[in-house]
Design an enzyme around this catalytic site. Sequence first.
Site, PDB file in Angstrom:
ATOM      1  N   CYS A 206       0.716  -1.434   0.053  1.00 24.96           N
ATOM      2  CA  CYS A 206      -0.064  -0.206  -0.245  1.00 24.96           C
ATOM      3  C   CYS A 206       0.803   1.253   0.121  1.00 24.96           C
ATOM      4  CB  CYS A 206      -0.769  -0.005   1.030  1.00 24.96           C
ATOM      5  SG  CYS A 206      -0.521  -1.117   2.639  1.00 24.96           S
TER       6      CYS A 206
ATOM      7  N   ASP B   2      -5.189   0.198  -4.043  1.00 26.95           N
ATOM      8  CA  ASP B   2      -3.733   0.347  -4.364  1.00 26.95           C
ATOM      9  C   ASP B   2      -3.076  -1.050  -4.209  1.00 26.95           C
ATOM     10  OD1 ASP B   2      -4.161  -0.691  -1.574  1.00 26.95           O
ATOM     11  OD2 ASP B   2      -3.333   1.201  -0.523  1.00 26.95           O
ATOM     12  N   ASN B   3      -3.719  -2.022  -3.800  1.00 26.51           N
ATOM     13  CA  ASN B   3      -3.014  -3.400  -4.235  1.00 26.51           C
ATOM     14  C   ASN B   3      -4.191  -4.415  -4.054  1.00 26.51           C
ATOM     15  OD1 ASN B   3      -1.551  -2.602  -0.829  1.00 26.51           O
ATOM     16  ND2 ASN B   3      -3.032  -4.590  -1.145  1.00 26.51           N
TER      17      ASN B   3
END
Length: 406
Positions: free
Chosen positions: A27, A213-214
Amino acid sequence: MIQTPNQDRFAREGVRFTHAFATVASCSASRSVILTGQFNHSTGQYGHTHRDHNFHTLEGVQTLPRLLKDNGYTTGVVGKLHVKPASVYPYDYSVSALETGGNRDVAAMARKAGEFFREQSGRRFFLLVGCSDPHRSRQGFGNEVSYSGVNEVSYDPLRVRVPRFLPDQLPVREELAEHYQAVSRLDQGIGLVLRELADAGRDKDTLVIYLSDNGIPFPGAKTNLYDSGVHLPLLVRSPNQTRRGIVNSAIVSYVDLLPTILDWTRTPLPSEALPGRSFLPILEKENPPGWDEAYFSHTFHEITMYYPIRGVRTRHYKYLLNLFLELEFPHANDLFASPTWKSIQEQGRMGRRLLGTYLRRPLEELYDLEQDPGEVRNLAADPSMGAVLRTLRRKGTSFRQETKDP
């Protein structure tokens, strides 16, 4: 089966990218890429910015809030930022996690966003809204708390869809059901923020981008450069669109986000050359040519999790280079303590992948994504794949040289 009516409406009103990729599956590092337009190995933000880990972006790196401020924009962040130092990411307006229930009270976050929108009457602005959902919350997903104005949407573990990289076990299903609930809470937050934007009269002149973000916080996804860790949602809504409900198949990378926002705001590019490009010119195209590759660079998550991987993905293939194959693949604390990981250890498998091959990886990995979308069968040693391997290896080397990978 997850209820996401606000994301569905967002997609109908804008553009849904089917092939959007983060460059890194951690992140803090990923957020630095979003806000600098550069790979994290170029900026020094290799991993988490927590006190114990203390990675940070190098002084002198030109970031989105700095560039927009210099162009006359007021900048704000509500919720999770997760990068530092403040001198490199200078926001005019900031709302901390203490005011937003650890960034999970999406109704409170929307109210704070609304306050910001109304304060900017007639002025140009950039606002980052960073929700913690659907991240893990210690051992759960933040579902033990009720929030005023937010409906609790629960799911039956027996009905969830188990991703191909996870074993179909009850502990896994139970955690996925909890994750679904956090996704539905996040979805309500999206709707509330968009309503605040419309109520402030700014929905007709504001570019809105939704992304993660991931990959999901499960073993085999987060901290991995397999598609489960970096193939992410990306929705974009522009008031200038003449066509809506577009499904865009371009391979876009998160290094393309900063150039896109600078393009929209007519902000000059930074002096440092950027690896990405604006996708505004292809926003309303379904299959634009020339958007067929993405590159990856992962080094850390937590400070104890050194495992540098570089990679490249095309439409057909994924190539990964594990730079220190002597190491066992490390785990984030929240994943290591999860019921899902314990179930994987007991079974000795991660979906169709043997646990041993997940923990101990070869120097090179090559996957045929059309025949093997789960990235299980490594073809790097297959003589018939020699030409493909050499081509992607060259691309990966050029990428590392051009981006000054130390």
